[in-house]
Design an enzyme around this catalytic site. Structure first.
Site, mmCIF file in Angstrom:
data_model
loop_
_atom_site.group_PDB
_atom_site.id
_atom_site.type_symbol
_atom_site.label_atom_id
_atom_site.label_comp_id
_atom_site.label_asym_id
_atom_site.label_seq_id
_atom_site.Cartn_x
_atom_site.Cartn_y
_atom_site.Cartn_z
ATOM 1 N N GLU A 89 0.880 -1.169 0.000
ATOM 2 C CA GLU A 89 0.000 0.000 0.000
ATOM 3 C C GLU A 89 0.914 1.213 0.000
ATOM 4 O O GLU A 89 2.103 1.108 0.355
ATOM 5 C CB GLU A 89 -0.904 0.023 1.219
ATOM 6 N N ASN A 126 -10.757 -3.742 4.103
ATOM 7 C CA ASN A 126 -9.517 -3.915 4.851
ATOM 8 C C ASN A 126 -9.809 -3.761 6.336
ATOM 9 O O ASN A 126 -10.425 -2.776 6.747
ATOM 10 C CB ASN A 126 -8.482 -2.868 4.442
ATOM 11 N N GLU A 127 -9.383 -4.772 7.115
ATOM 12 C CA GLU A 127 -9.509 -4.684 8.576
ATOM 13 C C GLU A 127 -10.900 -4.201 8.991
ATOM 14 O O GLU A 127 -11.051 -3.283 9.800
ATOM 15 C CB GLU A 127 -8.425 -3.768 9.146
HETATM 16 N N1 LIG Z 1 -2.454 -0.494 10.497
HETATM 17 C C1 LIG Z 1 -1.839 -1.515 9.590
HETATM 18 C C2 LIG Z 1 -2.944 -2.412 9.163
HETATM 19 C C3 LIG Z 1 -3.451 -1.821 7.881
HETATM 20 O O1 LIG Z 1 -4.088 -2.770 7.056
HETATM 21 C C4 LIG Z 1 -2.202 -1.294 7.211
HETATM 22 O O2 LIG Z 1 -2.584 -0.250 6.397
HETATM 23 C C5 LIG Z 1 -1.326 -0.807 8.360
HETATM 24 C C6 LIG Z 1 0.155 -1.045 8.193
HETATM 25 O O3 LIG Z 1 0.435 -2.085 7.353
#
Ligand SMILES: [NH3+][C@H]1C[C@H](O)[C@@H](O)[C@@H]1CO
Length: 626
Positions: free
Chosen positions: A23, A350-351
């Site tokens: 990223e 993401n997350e």
């Molecule tokens: N906060 C971490 C988790 C997130 O997916 C990434 O952008 C960051 C660093 O790799």
């Protein structure tokens, strides 16, 4: 310890196991892998008439500079121009300089391609010339060339030049300069738009990648490349999310965006560049789609998801669609790739464990629609595994863990206990980042690593032996973050650091490379390591060469003797050892770039052989046996 190796494999190892997560963080893209050398090249996403809009630019010899919202913008995507006025009474070169991304490397023998657009806001009889060059920050010219310019019209004119420095600069403290003769151009005002300066690129791709960084990343032969993020997919707001269609086509059509790591993304590294990059390294993309959640906390309401689902459909069609039936695919074809790219995995957000309550409908609505369009794509969920319960039931999850070296060493059995229920796992982000278990994300003063060390790297290697053992359900794994410009980091430690002039592969990078370059295609069970121990190993077989490959991580400061007992009829009496070892706190850094690198040797082997794993080491032992 004695390790008895089984004669039969337990399972095939997926070819996608080792790869890279990318990223644009710490200038991984803009100022890093993406080869553009000028920072703030097109004044994207800045406020005109502010000092900040001139970030990375400076006046030379009294030129009056400002970023203006041009009444005749060079393109609708690039509304801002640099307005340069030559004050009366100046002699010598007057103009503007750019300091690059914390420096510009100037190498003799390299051809640099520079370009910019210019226009005179007022037509006149002025005829002059512009000098384009590279010079040290002390003002010593390294190379320059001049091109004629004319104020005959107010229309934009594109200027392309090539620069051939005959001597390398002593440092990276250099500037790109565009100047006019102060006397001849006295009183003139000129507008400039989208400057650009490229060095040679990886595989000579136009708008391509920086050769040294790209070459380093290719050295670990990654099988996949996760893109475009990570947080940088998401945007602080819905409007600031990453949008595939804003990142493809001519640079004049790319508005750029405010990235999630504190700097503007040019989006010069866009979806097409990512996909070409994947093909160049024989990787498959693990491509994310925006899933309706912005990092500032906004979730798009279910009733409003449709346009974002359509945008995701178009994004995937850009990658694999049929140009005859999809306009997005036709766009891909028009950009030079009529055939579909490879795409097997699409990550939904993401997350999203940061927004689990809305992920239930976001996941459902995106995946239901996308599965109907693309039945062969595997969709990856990003919440905690099975929490919340999602429908349709995810067959892939992306699991992230940032922890201490000890945690990694103590959790190499993390996946051994997972239920084998058709669900597969992408260990999409992992790294030992701190020695402080109670403040993992703290500062270096609190135990955070600035660079990986042999303590953190051996911890990761221990964990990776577990990923290899559990590769019946772990299909991919990648350290994160991948890249970092040491002059502007938003996160440490990182796998590969760099500055304007050099690349610094870390100890953890060499661990990734040792695992990735020494793959087996099947896993061979052996005596299990002690989960709470300090020595960890995995055994794989490369059937094409009939090699047994043993990876060993010794996570402490005392050497560890280990005896291997092999059940094979024929076992070579010598094998190879590739060993990465160093002091607990040893790191590869800009001041000690090659402090710890793998060393190769031959070792005595046989049906029973002993090996001593050095303190804080990762060893790869390879021998023919069958
Ligand atoms: N906060 C971490 C988790 C997130 O997916 C990434 O952008 C960051 C660093 O790799």
């Amino acid at each position: 310890v004695t390790v008895t190796v089984s004669a039969t494999a337990s399972h095939p190892i997926p070819t996608t196991l080792w790869g890279q997560m990318f990223e644009d963080i710490s200038h991984s893209g803009d100022g890093g892998l993406y080869a553009e050398l000028l920072q703030n090249r097109a004044f994207q996403q800045v406020t005109p008439n502010t000092a900040a809009a001139l970030n990375a630019w400076h006046s030379i010899n009294g030129a009056a500079l400002s970023v203006v919202a041009d009444t005749v913008p060079v393109s609708s995507a690039l509304p801002n121009s640099l307005q340069l006025t030559i004050p009366a009474g100046r002699t010598g070169p007057v103009g503007v300089g750019n300091e690059g991304y914390f420096g510009i490397k100037v190498a003799a023998g390299s051809t640099y391609t520079a370009s910019f657009h210019y226009r005179f806001p007022t037509a006149s009889s002025f005829r002059g010339s512009v000098t384009v060059g590279l010079q040290t920050s002390a003002g010593k010219s390294l190379v320059s060339t001049s091109v004629p310019i004319t104020a005959a019209s107010t229309a934009w004119t594109l200027v392309n030049v090539t620069l051939h420095p005959t001597a390398s600069a002593a440092s990276t403290a250099n500037n790109f300069t565009v100047t006019l003769d102060g006397a001849a151009a006295s009183g003139q005002t000129v507008h400039f738009a989208i400057f650009s300066l490229f060095p040679p690129t990886f595989k000579n791709r136009p708008n391509g990648m920086r050769v040294d960084i790209a070459t380093t990343l290719s050295e670990m032969a990654p099988s996949f490349f996760r893109l475009p993020g990570g947080n940088n997919l998401e945007g602080q707001t819905v409007a600031q999310r990453w949008q595939w269609n804003a990142t493809v086509g001519p640079l004049l059509s790319r508005p750029g965006r405010v990235g999630d790591w504190g700097y503007v993304n040019t989006d010069g590294l866009g979806l097409m560049e990512y996909l070409n990059w994947c093909e160049d390294l024989n990787m498959q993309p693990i491509m994310a789609i925006w899933s309706g959640f912005a990092l500032g906390g906004t979730s798009v309401a279910e009733a409003d998801l449709e346009p974002y689902i359509q945008q995701a459909i178009d994004q995937i069609n850009f990658v694999i669609g049929d140009p005859a039936t999809s306009s997005a695919a036709a766009l891909r074809a028009s950009l030079g790739h009529p055939a579909p790219f490879t795409l097997n995995y699409v990550e939904v957000g993401n997350e999203d464990f940061f927004a689990p309550s809305t992920y239930t409908y976001r996941w459902h609505d995106f995946v239901t629609a996308l599965t109907a369009e693309f039945p062969n794509i595997h969709f990856i969920a990003t919440t905690d595994t099975f929490d919340p319960i999602l429908s349709p039931n995810p067959l892939q999850y992306d699991v992230h863990v940032y922890q201490t070296p000890t945690w990694f060493a103590q959790n190499s059995f993390f996946y051994d206990g997972f239920e084998r229920n058709a669900t597969k796992y992408f260990e999409g982000e992992y790294a030992a980042i701190s020695t402080n278990a109670s403040d993992i994300f703290g500062t270096p003063a609190d135990g955070r690593f600035t660079f990986p060390t042999m303590q953190s790297s051996t911890g990761e290697a221990a964990f990776m032996t577990g990923l290899e053992r559990n590769s019946d359900i772990v299909f991919s794994a990648s350290y994160a973050p991948l890249l970092n410009h040491v002059a502007n980091s938003q996160w440490t430690p990182n796998l590969v650091s760099f500055d304007a002039g050099n690349v610094y592969p870390s100890t953890s990078f060499y661990v990734q490379k040792l695992f990735s370059l020494n793959r087996g295609d099947e896993y061979i069970p052996s005596t299990l390591p002690t989960p709470a121990g300090t020595l960890f190993w995995s055994v794989v077989r490369k059937t094409s060469t009939r090699e047994i490959i043993i990876k060993i991580s010794n996570t402490v400061g005392t050497a560890a003797p280990v005896t291997f007992v092999l059940p094979f009829a024929t076992v070579a009496t010598t094998g190879s050892a590739q060993v990465l070892t160093g002091a607990e706190t040893a790191s590869n850094t800009p001041t000690t770039p090659n402090l710890v690198v793998p060393k190769n040797s031959t070792i005595p082997t046989g049906k029973t052989f002993s090996y001593t794993a050095p303190a804080f080491s990762v060893s790869v032992l390879t021998l023919v046996a069958h």
